[in-house]
Enzyme design. Structure first.
Site, PDB file in Angstrom:
ATOM      1  N   LYS A   1      15.790  -3.658 -27.818  1.00  0.00           N
ATOM      2  CA  LYS A   1      16.081  -2.960 -29.077  1.00  0.00           C
ATOM      3  C   LYS A   1      16.492  -3.925 -30.174  1.00  0.00           C
ATOM      4  O   LYS A   1      16.190  -3.698 -31.343  1.00  0.00           O
ATOM      5  CB  LYS A   1      17.152  -1.886 -28.866  1.00  0.00           C
ATOM      6  CG  LYS A   1      16.601  -0.706 -28.085  1.00  0.00           C
ATOM      7  CD  LYS A   1      17.558   0.450 -28.031  1.00  0.00           C
ATOM      8  CE  LYS A   1      16.926   1.606 -27.256  1.00  0.00           C
ATOM      9  NZ  LYS A   1      17.861   2.653 -26.901  1.00  0.00           N
TER      10      LYS A   1
ATOM     11  N   LYS B   1       6.276   1.812 -21.914  1.00  0.00           N
ATOM     12  CA  LYS B   1       6.712   3.153 -21.517  1.00  0.00           C
ATOM     13  C   LYS B   1       6.624   4.121 -22.709  1.00  0.00           C
ATOM     14  O   LYS B   1       6.714   3.684 -23.867  1.00  0.00           O
ATOM     15  CB  LYS B   1       8.122   3.125 -20.928  1.00  0.00           C
ATOM     16  CG  LYS B   1       9.181   2.829 -21.920  1.00  0.00           C
ATOM     17  CD  LYS B   1      10.580   3.137 -21.408  1.00  0.00           C
ATOM     18  CE  LYS B   1      11.487   2.975 -22.604  1.00  0.00           C
ATOM     19  NZ  LYS B   1      12.816   3.348 -22.553  1.00  0.00           N
TER      20      LYS B   1
ATOM     21  N   LYS C   1      10.581   7.584 -27.444  1.00  0.00           N
ATOM     22  CA  LYS C   1      10.894   8.418 -28.615  1.00  0.00           C
ATOM     23  C   LYS C   1      10.836   7.622 -29.899  1.00  0.00           C
ATOM     24  O   LYS C   1      10.576   8.156 -30.955  1.00  0.00           O
ATOM     25  CB  LYS C   1      12.347   8.930 -28.501  1.00  0.00           C
ATOM     26  CG  LYS C   1      12.512  10.123 -27.610  1.00  0.00           C
ATOM     27  CD  LYS C   1      13.914  10.688 -27.742  1.00  0.00           C
ATOM     28  CE  LYS C   1      14.752  10.165 -26.618  1.00  0.00           C
ATOM     29  NZ  LYS C   1      16.034  10.552 -26.376  1.00  0.00           N
TER      30      LYS C   1
HETATM   31  P1  TYM Z   1      17.157   8.415 -23.396  1.00  0.00           P
HETATM   32  O1  TYM Z   1      17.675   9.414 -24.372  1.00  0.00           O
HETATM   33  O2  TYM Z   1      16.374   7.260 -23.893  1.00  0.00           O
HETATM   34  O3  TYM Z   1      16.250   9.114 -22.313  1.00  0.00           O
HETATM   35  C1  TYM Z   1      16.692  10.259 -21.621  1.00  0.00           C
HETATM   36  C2  TYM Z   1      16.145  10.261 -20.215  1.00  0.00           C
HETATM   37  O4  TYM Z   1      14.716  10.198 -20.216  1.00  0.00           O
HETATM   38  C3  TYM Z   1      14.281   9.142 -19.379  1.00  0.00           C
HETATM   39  N1  TYM Z   1      13.045   8.575 -19.937  1.00  0.00           N
HETATM   40  C4  TYM Z   1      11.907   8.447 -19.249  1.00  0.00           C
HETATM   41  N2  TYM Z   1      11.567   8.791 -17.995  1.00  0.00           N
HETATM   42  C5  TYM Z   1      10.294   8.524 -17.610  1.00  0.00           C
HETATM   43  N3  TYM Z   1       9.368   7.958 -18.405  1.00  0.00           N
HETATM   44  C6  TYM Z   1       9.661   7.602 -19.675  1.00  0.00           C
HETATM   45  N4  TYM Z   1       8.751   7.045 -20.455  1.00  0.00           N
HETATM   46  C7  TYM Z   1      10.980   7.840 -20.145  1.00  0.00           C
HETATM   47  N5  TYM Z   1      11.608   7.629 -21.334  1.00  0.00           N
HETATM   48  C8  TYM Z   1      12.881   8.083 -21.177  1.00  0.00           C
HETATM   49  C9  TYM Z   1      15.412   8.133 -19.404  1.00  0.00           C
HETATM   50  O5  TYM Z   1      15.379   7.275 -18.294  1.00  0.00           O
HETATM   51  C10 TYM Z   1      16.624   9.047 -19.397  1.00  0.00           C
HETATM   52  O6  TYM Z   1      16.931   9.463 -18.083  1.00  0.00           O
HETATM   53  N6  TYM Z   1      21.080   5.584 -22.245  1.00  0.00           N
HETATM   54  C11 TYM Z   1      20.464   6.869 -22.006  1.00  0.00           C
HETATM   55  C12 TYM Z   1      21.342   8.056 -22.376  1.00  0.00           C
HETATM   56  C13 TYM Z   1      22.671   8.128 -21.693  1.00  0.00           C
HETATM   57  C14 TYM Z   1      22.890   8.403 -20.320  1.00  0.00           C
HETATM   58  C15 TYM Z   1      24.305   8.443 -20.170  1.00  0.00           C
HETATM   59  C16 TYM Z   1      22.041   8.618 -19.234  1.00  0.00           C
HETATM   60  C17 TYM Z   1      23.888   7.995 -22.283  1.00  0.00           C
HETATM   61  N7  TYM Z   1      24.864   8.208 -21.377  1.00  0.00           N
HETATM   62  C18 TYM Z   1      24.868   8.669 -18.918  1.00  0.00           C
HETATM   63  C19 TYM Z   1      22.624   8.835 -17.986  1.00  0.00           C
HETATM   64  C20 TYM Z   1      24.023   8.872 -17.838  1.00  0.00           C
HETATM   65  C21 TYM Z   1      19.212   6.948 -22.839  1.00  0.00           C
HETATM   66  O7  TYM Z   1      19.060   6.293 -23.832  1.00  0.00           O
HETATM   67  O8  TYM Z   1      18.367   7.901 -22.455  1.00  0.00           O
END
Ligand code: TYM
Length: 352
Positions: free
Chosen positions: A133, A215, A218
């Site tokens: 990032k 991947k 968003k």
């Molecule tokens: P975030 O908001 O980027 O994504 C949310 C969830 O979606 C999954 N994900 C994917 N899975 C499969 N293929 C993809 N291309 C893909 N893109 C996203 C992510 O792995 C995630 O499970 N840091 C985290 C948010 C967070 C969090 C937490 C997660 C904050 N606190 C505590 C777990 C526990 C994040 O940015 O997710």
């Protein structure tokens, strides 16, 4: 699934009710930072919904995390509301799961600060998501982006989560969370549960439609990269039709066919058919027929979610009520945990 409750030392304070044979605890979160896409759904949301009956669940819309990259008041507010509706429309049930907005529970930011004190600068510098990032702008990114994984550790450790259902890209953050918890426990006494990532063998890394080496994301600049849960049926069909394919013409999965492997994975997860069965069905039929059918499979899978989404959007109070109740339940647990943490660390004037 039942686990033995962990014995917790208490100093007149409980970490959490530790009845024997309690259900395993789950915590996961999602950033309100753009369009929720098929990767988020297949890698995370769908598993959260499917496991609601089995576990004691807490799901968090992590708006404080979304501040780590530049945003505006209007965008953030709209994204939080959108994500709340998408989660409810996808089947998260506020009766069975605690669903809340992170900033409604100020203890998360406090615990993040306390955990910063047991986290090493070098650990954070090694985080691949930070490196991705920040890119070449390391000097100009926010300090929040740097300590982002510590806030994530706070989310997880606050609720004594045993399991964290996430996509593959979050694995390193959860490993860091374990290290932070271990270091804290060693220094201050058993306080935090060490969480385990719950990453499914299929769907944990859905790739971009226009580039199977990246991947699905968003924050991608081109919307042709992902299928958003809000895309209308024609947009979905068009995006799948235009998805890049591999050389050759056979619909098969394998290391030399990353694009087809990705499309077959999506098809298999949404239809419940195995990849082998799909390869057999499309043998000799070519990419065009396969992609047309996949477009329909995606439209059919997302359709019911979109219909519930429209109902929820017509009744904005529904999500607001659900999240207010969720925040109340989360705050209760967070308050108890933080009282223990402060006591363990020797913060404040204290009682004795
Ligand atoms: P975030 O908001 O980027 O994504 C949310 C969830 O979606 C999954 N994900 C994917 N899975 C499969 N293929 C993809 N291309 C893909 N893109 C996203 C992510 O792995 C995630 O499970 N840091 C985290 C948010 C967070 C969090 C937490 C997660 C904050 N606190 C505590 C777990 C526990 C994040 O940015 O997710």
């Amino acid at each position: 699934m039942i686990v033995e409750a962990r014995e917790t030392e208490t100093i007149g304070l409980q970490t959490a009710p530790s009845a024997p044979g309690r259900r395993q605890r789950v915590l996961s979160g999602m950033q309100p930072s753009g369009n929720v896409h098929l990767g988020n759904y297949l890698g995370a949301i769908r598993n959260w919904v499917a496991q609601q009956e089995i576990y004691d669940n807490v799901f968090c819309i992590v708006d404080l995390h979304a501040l780590s990259l530049p945003t505006t008041r209007e965008t953030l507010r709209a994204n939080i509301r959108n994500l709340a509706n998408v989660l409810l429309a996808s089947g998260l049930d506020p009766e069975r799961s605690v669903i809340f907005v992170q900033s409604d529970v100020p203890e998360h930011a406090e615990l993040c600060w306390l955990l910063n004190s047991v986290t090493q600068f070098g650990e954070l510098r090694r985080m691949t998501q930070f490196k991705d990032k920040a890119g070449s702008q390391v000097e100009g990114v926010s300090a929040a982006l740097f300590v982002y994984p510590v806030l994530q550790a706070a989310d997880i450790l606050m609720y004594d989560a045993d399991l964290v259902p996430v996509g593959d890209d979050q694995k390193q953050h959860i490993e860091l969370t374990r290290d932070i918890a271990e270091r804290f426990n060693a220094r201050y006494g058993e306080t935090f549960v060490l969480p385990t990532p719950d990453i499914k063998p299929a769907g944990a890394r859905i790739m971009a439609l226009d580039d199977p080496t990246k991947k699905m994301s968003k924050s991608a600049t081109s919307p042709n990269t992902y299928v958003a849960l809000r895309d209308d049926p024609d947009t979905i069909r068009r995006k799948i039709r235009r998805a890049v394919t591999d050389s050759g013409s056979e619909v098969t999965a394998g290391p030399d066919k990353p694009a087809l492997t990705n499309l077959l994975t999506i098809y298999s997860l949404l239809s419940g058919e195995t990849i082998a069965a799909l390869e057999a069905r499309y043998a000799g039929k070519g990419y065009g027929v396969f992609k047309a059918d996949l477009g329909e499979v995606v439209v059919d899978a997302i359709g019911p979610i979109q219909r519930r989404l429209a109902e929820l959007e017509a009744d904005p109070d529904a999500a607001s009520r659900a999240l207010a109740a969720g925040a109340e339940r989360a705050r209760e647990r967070a308050r108890r945990k933080m009282a223990l943490v402060r006591e363990r660390m020797g913060l404040g004037f204290g009682r004795s």
